[in-house]
Design a protein around this motif. Structure first.
Motif, PDB file in Angstrom:
ATOM      1  N   PRO A 157       0.798  -1.237   0.000  1.00  0.00           N
ATOM      2  CA  PRO A 157       0.000   0.000   0.000  1.00  0.00           C
ATOM      3  C   PRO A 157       0.827   1.283   0.000  1.00  0.00           C
ATOM      4  CG  PRO A 157      -0.036  -1.039   2.166  1.00  0.00           C
ATOM      5  CD  PRO A 157       0.642  -2.008   1.239  1.00  0.00           C
ATOM      6  N   LEU A 158       2.150   1.200   0.179  1.00  0.00           N
ATOM      7  CA  LEU A 158       2.965   2.418   0.202  1.00  0.00           C
ATOM      8  C   LEU A 158       3.076   3.011  -1.200  1.00  0.00           C
ATOM      9  CD1 LEU A 158       6.218   1.986  -0.958  1.00  0.00           C
ATOM     10  CD2 LEU A 158       6.098   0.311   0.870  1.00  0.00           C
ATOM     11  N   SER A 159       3.229   4.335  -1.288  1.00  0.00           N
ATOM     12  CA  SER A 159       3.405   5.002  -2.571  1.00  0.00           C
ATOM     13  C   SER A 159       4.322   6.203  -2.375  1.00  0.00           C
ATOM     14  CB  SER A 159       2.067   5.444  -3.171  1.00  0.00           C
ATOM     15  OG  SER A 159       1.412   6.338  -2.301  1.00  0.00           O
ATOM     16  N   HIS A 160       5.334   6.316  -3.216  1.00  0.00           N
ATOM     17  CA  HIS A 160       6.283   7.415  -3.161  1.00  0.00           C
ATOM     18  C   HIS A 160       5.793   8.576  -4.020  1.00  0.00           C
ATOM     19  CE1 HIS A 160       9.938   5.912  -1.030  1.00  0.00           C
ATOM     20  NE2 HIS A 160       9.377   4.738  -1.275  1.00  0.00           N
ATOM     21  N   ARG A 161       6.467   9.699  -3.869  1.00  0.00           N
ATOM     22  CA  ARG A 161       6.152  10.867  -4.682  1.00  0.00           C
ATOM     23  C   ARG A 161       6.838  10.803  -6.042  1.00  0.00           C
ATOM     24  NH1 ARG A 161       2.067  14.020  -3.875  1.00  0.00           N
ATOM     25  NH2 ARG A 161       3.181  15.899  -4.541  1.00  0.00           N
ATOM     26  N   LYS A 162       7.823   9.918  -6.186  1.00  0.00           N
ATOM     27  CA  LYS A 162       8.486   9.715  -7.480  1.00  0.00           C
ATOM     28  C   LYS A 162       8.803   8.233  -7.636  1.00  0.00           C
ATOM     29  CE  LYS A 162      10.413  14.098  -9.003  1.00  0.00           C
ATOM     30  NZ  LYS A 162      11.585  14.739  -9.613  1.00  0.00           N
ATOM     31  N   ASN A 163       9.353   7.868  -8.782  1.00  0.00           N
ATOM     32  CA  ASN A 163       9.655   6.470  -9.047  1.00  0.00           C
ATOM     33  C   ASN A 163      10.706   5.940  -8.068  1.00  0.00           C
ATOM     34  OD1 ASN A 163       7.923   6.293 -11.247  1.00  0.00           O
ATOM     35  ND2 ASN A 163       9.490   6.985 -12.699  1.00  0.00           N
ATOM     36  N   ILE A 164      10.523   4.697  -7.645  1.00  0.00           N
ATOM     37  CA  ILE A 164      11.460   4.055  -6.723  1.00  0.00           C
ATOM     38  C   ILE A 164      12.694   3.597  -7.496  1.00  0.00           C
ATOM     39  CG2 ILE A 164      11.776   2.094  -5.153  1.00  0.00           C
ATOM     40  CD1 ILE A 164       8.799   2.233  -4.561  1.00  0.00           C
ATOM     41  N   VAL A 165      13.868   3.878  -6.934  1.00  0.00           N
ATOM     42  CA  VAL A 165      15.118   3.475  -7.582  1.00  0.00           C
ATOM     43  C   VAL A 165      15.882   2.441  -6.771  1.00  0.00           C
ATOM     44  CG1 VAL A 165      15.413   5.605  -8.893  1.00  0.00           C
ATOM     45  CG2 VAL A 165      16.297   5.482  -6.572  1.00  0.00           C
ATOM     46  N   ARG A 166      15.682   2.377  -5.456  1.00  0.00           N
ATOM     47  CA  ARG A 166      16.405   1.414  -4.624  1.00  0.00           C
ATOM     48  C   ARG A 166      15.487   0.899  -3.518  1.00  0.00           C
ATOM     49  NH1 ARG A 166      19.034   0.734  -8.142  1.00  0.00           N
ATOM     50  NH2 ARG A 166      21.255   0.994  -8.511  1.00  0.00           N
ATOM     51  N   LEU A 167      15.632  -0.385  -3.218  1.00  0.00           N
ATOM     52  CA  LEU A 167      14.924  -0.977  -2.102  1.00  0.00           C
ATOM     53  C   LEU A 167      15.740  -2.130  -1.534  1.00  0.00           C
ATOM     54  CD1 LEU A 167      11.974  -3.254  -3.302  1.00  0.00           C
ATOM     55  CD2 LEU A 167      13.672  -2.357  -4.866  1.00  0.00           C
ATOM     56  N   ASP A 168      15.563  -2.394  -0.233  1.00  0.00           N
ATOM     57  CA  ASP A 168      16.285  -3.488   0.406  1.00  0.00           C
ATOM     58  C   ASP A 168      15.530  -3.928   1.651  1.00  0.00           C
ATOM     59  OD1 ASP A 168      18.267  -5.360   0.541  1.00  0.00           O
ATOM     60  OD2 ASP A 168      19.636  -4.127   1.713  1.00  0.00           O
ATOM     61  N   LEU A 169      15.667  -5.228   1.960  1.00  0.00           N
ATOM     62  CA  LEU A 169      15.073  -5.828   3.152  1.00  0.00           C
ATOM     63  C   LEU A 169      16.173  -6.150   4.151  1.00  0.00           C
ATOM     64  CD1 LEU A 169      12.399  -8.417   1.919  1.00  0.00           C
ATOM     65  CD2 LEU A 169      12.023  -6.659   3.633  1.00  0.00           C
ATOM     66  N   ASN A 170      15.863  -6.001   5.435  1.00  0.00           N
ATOM     67  CA  ASN A 170      16.841  -6.422   6.433  1.00  0.00           C
ATOM     68  C   ASN A 170      16.866  -7.952   6.495  1.00  0.00           C
ATOM     69  OD1 ASN A 170      14.375  -6.836   7.669  1.00  0.00           O
ATOM     70  ND2 ASN A 170      15.103  -6.280   9.704  1.00  0.00           N
ATOM     71  N   PRO A 171      17.926  -8.556   7.030  1.00  0.00           N
ATOM     72  CA  PRO A 171      18.051 -10.025   7.023  1.00  0.00           C
ATOM     73  C   PRO A 171      16.902 -10.740   7.723  1.00  0.00           C
ATOM     74  CG  PRO A 171      20.158  -9.012   7.546  1.00  0.00           C
ATOM     75  CD  PRO A 171      19.148  -7.912   7.557  1.00  0.00           C
ATOM     76  N   GLN A 172      16.258 -10.076   8.696  1.00  0.00           N
ATOM     77  CA  GLN A 172      15.126 -10.701   9.371  1.00  0.00           C
ATOM     78  C   GLN A 172      13.873 -10.703   8.497  1.00  0.00           C
ATOM     79  OE1 GLN A 172      17.049  -8.275  10.864  1.00  0.00           O
ATOM     80  NE2 GLN A 172      18.296  -9.804  11.950  1.00  0.00           N
ATOM     81  N   GLY A 173      13.842  -9.892   7.463  1.00  0.00           N
ATOM     82  CA  GLY A 173      12.719  -9.875   6.540  1.00  0.00           C
ATOM     83  C   GLY A 173      11.513  -9.105   7.011  1.00  0.00           C
ATOM     84  N   ASN A 174      11.655  -8.257   8.053  1.00  0.00           N
ATOM     85  CA  ASN A 174      10.486  -7.507   8.534  1.00  0.00           C
ATOM     86  C   ASN A 174      10.561  -6.016   8.246  1.00  0.00           C
ATOM     87  OD1 ASN A 174      12.569  -7.025  10.255  1.00  0.00           O
ATOM     88  ND2 ASN A 174      11.429  -7.344  12.150  1.00  0.00           N
ATOM     89  N   LEU A 175      11.715  -5.492   7.837  1.00  0.00           N
ATOM     90  CA  LEU A 175      11.861  -4.070   7.534  1.00  0.00           C
ATOM     91  C   LEU A 175      12.203  -3.901   6.058  1.00  0.00           C
ATOM     92  CD1 LEU A 175      13.799  -2.435  10.511  1.00  0.00           C
ATOM     93  CD2 LEU A 175      11.403  -2.181   9.925  1.00  0.00           C
ATOM     94  N   LEU A 176      11.397  -3.122   5.359  1.00  0.00           N
ATOM     95  CA  LEU A 176      11.645  -2.809   3.955  1.00  0.00           C
ATOM     96  C   LEU A 176      11.928  -1.314   3.844  1.00  0.00           C
ATOM     97  CD1 LEU A 176      11.584  -3.499   0.890  1.00  0.00           C
ATOM     98  CD2 LEU A 176       9.137  -2.980   0.947  1.00  0.00           C
ATOM     99  N   LEU A 177      13.061  -0.977   3.243  1.00  0.00           N
ATOM    100  CA  LEU A 177      13.433   0.414   3.031  1.00  0.00           C
ATOM    101  C   LEU A 177      13.410   0.690   1.533  1.00  0.00           C
ATOM    102  CD1 LEU A 177      14.379   3.016   4.471  1.00  0.00           C
ATOM    103  CD2 LEU A 177      16.726   2.267   4.104  1.00  0.00           C
ATOM    104  N   THR A 178      12.610   1.656   1.113  1.00  0.00           N
ATOM    105  CA  THR A 178      12.500   2.029  -0.298  1.00  0.00           C
ATOM    106  C   THR A 178      12.871   3.496  -0.456  1.00  0.00           C
ATOM    107  OG1 THR A 178      10.145   2.520   0.009  1.00  0.00           O
ATOM    108  CG2 THR A 178      10.709   0.329  -0.797  1.00  0.00           C
ATOM    109  N   VAL A 179      13.584   3.823  -1.540  1.00  0.00           N
ATOM    110  CA  VAL A 179      14.065   5.178  -1.788  1.00  0.00           C
ATOM    111  C   VAL A 179      13.691   5.566  -3.208  1.00  0.00           C
ATOM    112  CG1 VAL A 179      16.045   6.727  -1.680  1.00  0.00           C
ATOM    113  CG2 VAL A 179      16.029   4.662  -0.277  1.00  0.00           C
ATOM    114  N   ASP A 180      13.178   6.791  -3.389  1.00  0.00           N
ATOM    115  CA  ASP A 180      12.785   7.249  -4.717  1.00  0.00           C
ATOM    116  C   ASP A 180      13.879   8.101  -5.353  1.00  0.00           C
ATOM    117  OD1 ASP A 180      12.649   9.723  -3.525  1.00  0.00           O
ATOM    118  OD2 ASP A 180      10.467   9.849  -3.537  1.00  0.00           O
ATOM    119  N   GLU A 181      13.570   8.701  -6.495  1.00  0.00           N
ATOM    120  CA  GLU A 181      14.571   9.438  -7.276  1.00  0.00           C
ATOM    121  C   GLU A 181      15.105  10.657  -6.535  1.00  0.00           C
ATOM    122  OE1 GLU A 181      12.301  10.268 -10.717  1.00  0.00           O
ATOM    123  OE2 GLU A 181      12.755   8.365 -11.712  1.00  0.00           O
ATOM    124  N   ASP A 182      14.310  11.246  -5.668  1.00  0.00           N
ATOM    125  CA  ASP A 182      14.742  12.436  -4.930  1.00  0.00           C
ATOM    126  C   ASP A 182      15.432  12.108  -3.619  1.00  0.00           C
ATOM    127  OD1 ASP A 182      13.811  14.086  -6.884  1.00  0.00           O
ATOM    128  OD2 ASP A 182      11.879  14.475  -5.927  1.00  0.00           O
TER     129      ASP A 182
END
Length: 896
Positions: free
Chosen positions: A51-76
């Motif tokens: 359900p998350l949505s950024h203000r611009k296109n996503i360029v990078r994402l990664d999960l922590n080794p436990q698999g419960n935290l997702l970090l997503t970063v957009d173009e800005d």
């Protein structure tokens, strides 16, 4: 009609740009699709969109080794931290710069971010609600260290297995080794020697070696060794190049690489669509295959190293390949160009889309995957319609043909053409499936063909402009057509005379639709009006002024505000709801409007996207982005790129509907088609972002019905226990079960309803159904339909369905319009079960025929013959003697 639709899923697009990511268990693949993240469950064959949505296109994402935290970063550089398992956004953060690489440490305590030539190390925020989380943090993102040393942008980050060291590769032709904390005797090391930018660098499994890969296809192996040079008195310990290998791919550039340290496998992707799989350190080539016609933008391994995921942004391709068996686990591709139309199948299980790329794709709504693609059309496919009976799809195209598709055998079985070459833009199919009609921009006539023979039956003349919209009534008695000559016409196709009733509009007609009961027509025009006409009296019932509702969003080239641009807005597609009480309207805007037909009021407005990478999503423009040469976003800066393939622009000048995946020009946000599902529980919208599905059936929405303070999960379970305990009085037991069931429906928690539902004895089903209040009947039918689809209790569910149809048949018939979505859902699951039982029966029949015709050995047959002749005593003929293995000397003979 309920209108609380929520965003449910994103189809039609599987990959845009950025990095792909496997979950820690290796069963799910995360793909950035514009400003959203789609998760593909490769084991259960399903996909869903977070359900998350950024203000611009996503360029990078990664999960922590436990698999419960997702970090997503957009173009800005704006980041969103999400609880991946619960799909809840936790924190927002801005890195104040473009992020080129992102990686969590294996320990999960830190993550590294590459912002240009700077490397930042951050502490991982704790997760609220877990043992390690505790209370919410005031400042969840804490900067641990910032490292500088590179002279150009960092392209890749890798951690050592013990999370002590970081390896970065950069465009400055070097790789560097850093330490997380000060280490005794360690100094940051620079690995130089490549002639082009270093795409990636990796630690070996034992951390005694480092592999670096550059854009020109060079692979260096580094080891920490002591070697005595000519001008040295003593040996100096440092990283040295021990071996050089090269990927020979002619003029193709190396675009991406991935290394699986436990198995020493390296995979590299090239700009010509090839990829190579190599075993290190021997540099043995295992595979070199072509998986795409365009360059491969990203590649990654899953945790076990068995699956490879490839992403190609230009073609929108996403592939998961198992290299040992050389088979595809997943192979998906979205449309290359703008979507033009969509239609639901009769059972609501599939959505068919057509686009300017000439392709027709069939999407499964439950799994989210494209199950078949038709490519027979040679030009843009403008419209598609489903027949009411049977699995037949009809499509119209600018190549001058209308085609009929069999969706059981997946083939084109009929092609309709006109005497002269025309490009067809609108389509309508008779509900009986006997005739198909099409309109064109090149001719003002409506062409009518027979489906059985494929012959042109008639050309309906009367319009003085291009026919852009067609629709049949539900009973097939009338056909309505809309044209740019500012008229609607109602035709009686099967009548004795082909006369039409013209209905005058105030502006050019853009879209028309029949109400499901066939008594009313809705039409949208160029002036933003929605008009409603009575079919039998040929008079206008009402109208809605929709310009203010559809207007919104400002293009970066606009010289006036979004509020003053409403004169240019209008609805290009409209669709009635399943019960005919509401109308869905959309156009070249970021809004989808839902109107109540009777009152003419705006019920709800849906925002398609907040992605500012698309044109028309912003209400206000930033004056800092306006330069003397025009808006900064429209200035073509590709000529400053260092690589030749990045400077070449093959799009036509001024093209706004070109290659959407390439993003050379800013695509404009718009909705080209909308449609309600036959069940009325969801609707689809074909947009620039992809195929958006909005649904009422979301597991995360709490929607109680007539709730009071005494109804809690505990009180419902207590009532259920009382019903189980009161076995002496049958009437009391049935009343308790009914009370528990009604309480569960009032709370509307699906797991709780299922617990009560499955606790009721099959003998009590008729009594419970007879006593259930009619206010809960629609919810109960909908629940049974979902339960029949999801649970294995076939006979139990069929007993409920039989009792409901038998007891409440009169009520269902009298109120079939209000209960149509529920009855359609019930019919769909029953048809699915019938087909599955039919397939199972056929398969069992084949198995039985095979077993009955299976031959036996002649020697074993001789044993039976001897036993029958009584030459062998019956007591000596045991099961053990009959099961002795044959010596291989006998002949095969059939059963007699």
């Amino acid at each position: 009609m309920k209108t609380d639709f929520k965003f449910s899923n994103l189809l039609g697009t599987v990959y845009r740009k950025g990095n792909l990511l496997f979950s820690p268990d290796g069963t799910c693949l995360l793909s950035p699709v514009g400003n959203r993240v789609t998760v593909f469950d490769l084991v259960n064959n399903k996909s869903y969109t977070l359900p998350l949505s950024h203000r611009k296109n996503i360029v990078r994402l990664d999960l922590n080794p436990q698999g419960n935290l997702l970090l997503t970063v957009d173009e800005d550089g704006r980041a969103i931290l999400t609880n991946f398992k619960r799909r809840i956004v936790i924190y927002y953060m801005s890195f104040k710069g473009s992020v080129d690489a992102l990686k969590f440490s294996p320990s999960g305590l830190h993550f590294a971010v590459a912002i240009g030539r700077r490397l930042q190390l951050w502490q991982t925020p704790s997760v609220p609600g877990t043992d390690a989380g505790g209370e919410l943090e005031f400042a969840p993102f804490v900067l641990h260290k910032e490292l500088t040393g590179h002279f150009d942008a960092i392209q890749n980050i890798e951690w050592s297995s013990d999370s002590r060291f970081i390896l970065t590769s950069s465009k400055d032709l070097t790789a560097r080794v850093w330490s997380l904390n000060p280490e005794e005797g360690f100094e940051p090391t620079t690995l130089s020697g490549h002639r082009q930018s270093v795409k990636a660098a990796y630690f070996a499994a034992d951390q005694e070696s480092i592999y670096t890969v550059s854009e020109d296809g060079a692979l260096f192996r580094w080891e920490y060794a002591t070697k005595r040079l000519e001008n040295e008195v003593e040996g100096e310990a440092r990283w040295r190049i021990m071996k050089k290998d090269f990927f020979i791919q002619n003029d193709a550039k190396l675009k991406c690489a991935a290394f699986h340290a436990p198995s020493n496998l390296l995979v590299v992707g090239f700009s010509n669509g090839l990829f190579g799989l190599y075993e290190l350190p021997e540099f043995n080539n295992i595979h070199t295959l072509s998986v795409s016609q365009s360059n491969i933008d990203f590649v990654t391994f899953n945790k076990s190293g068995e699956w490879l995921a490839f992403g190609s942004s230009k073609l929108g391709q996403l592939l998961v390949w198992e290299w040992q068996s050389e088979s595809y686990i997943l192979k998906q591709q979205g449309h290359l160009d703008s979507l033009n139309s969509l239609v639901y199948s009769a059972d609501g299980q599939r959505v068919i889309t057509s686009a300017d790329d000439g392709k027709i794709k069939v999407w499964d709504t439950s799994s989210g995957f494209c199950i078949v693609t038709f490519t027979e059309h040679t030009a843009a496919v403008t419209d598609c319609k489903f027949s009411k009976k049977g699995n037949v799809l009809y499509t119209s195209s600018l190549d001058g043909s209308v085609r009929a598709w069999d969706l059981i055998r997946y083939r084109n079985f009929r092609t309709f053409t006109a005497p002269t070459r025309l490009g067809f833009t609108s389509l309508a199919v008779d509900p009986s499936g006997e005739v198909v009609c099409a309109g064109s921009h090149d001719s003002f006539d409506i062409h009518v063909w027979s489906v059985q023979t494929g012959q042109l039956l008639d050309r309906l003349a009367g319009h003085e402009g291009p026919v852009v919209a067609l629709a049949f009534a539900a009973d097939g008695s009338n056909l309505v057509s809309g044209s740019w000559d500012r008229t609607l016409r109602i035709w009686s196709i099967f009548g004795r005379s082909q006369t039409s009733e013209p209905l005058q509009m105030q502006s050019d007609v853009l879209s028309v639709d029949f109400r499901p009961d066939g008594k009313q027509i809705a039409a949208s025009s160029l002036d933003g009006q929605l008009s409603f006409w009575n079919v039998f009296e040929a008079v206008q019932d009402s109208s809605i002024e929709g310009r203010r509702d559809v207007s919104g969003g400002r293009k970066i080239s606009d010289r006036r505000t979004a509020a003053n641009a409403e004169g240019t807005k209008s609805f290009t597609r409209i669709a009635y709801s399943a019960d005919g009480s509401c109308l869905l309207a959309a156009g070249n805007s970021k809004y989808i409007c839902l109107y109540d037909v009777i009152t003419g009021s705006l019920v709800k407005k849906f925002t398609v996207s907040v992605n500012t990478s698309l044109d028309g999503t912003q209400e206000y423009l930033n004056s800092k982005n306006m330069t003397e040469a025009g808006p900064r976003e429209l200035i073509d800066e590709t000529g400053e790129a260092s690589d030749l393939e990045d400077r070449i622009n093959s799009t036509l000048p001024g093209a706004k509907r070109g290659d959407a995946g390439e993003r050379k020009t800013r695509p404009e946000i718009r909705v080209s088609a909308v449609s309600f599902s036959p069940t009325g529980r969801s609707f689809c919208a074909a947009t620039t972002e992809g195929l958006l599905i909005y649904s009422l059936d979301t597991d995360f929405v709490f929607d109680p019905f007539d709730l009071d303070i005494n109804i809690t999960p505990d009180s419902i379970l207590d009532t259920l226990e009382e019903a189980k305990a009161s076995s002496s009085a049958t009437s009391t037991e049935e009343a308790s079960y009914l009370k528990a069931l009604v309480m569960a429906f009032r709370l509307n928690e699906a797991p709780l309803i299922r617990t009560v539902y499955e606790s009721i004895s099959h003998a009590d089903i008729p009594h419970i159904v007879r006593s259930i209040p009619q206010a809960y009947l629609s919810r109960f039918i909908r629940f049974i339909a979902h339960s029949t689809d999801e649970t294995p209790h076939l006979e139990f569910n069929l007993l409920w369905i039989e009792s409901i149809l038998g007891v409440h048949g009169r009520y269902l018939k009298d109120f079939n319009g209000q209960l149509a979505p529920e009855l359609r859902a019930l019919q769909r699951v029953l048809d699915d079960f019938r087909e599955s039982l039919k397939r199972l029966t056929e398969r069992n029949q084949y198995d039985l025929d095979y077993l009955l015709s299976k031959p036996i050995l002649a020697s074993r047959k001789m044993k039976y013959a001897l036993a029958i002749d009584e030459s062998v005593p019956a007591e000596e003929e045991t099961a053990d003697s009959l099961s002795v293995a044959d010596d291989g000397q006998g002949e095969w003979m059939g059963l007699e």
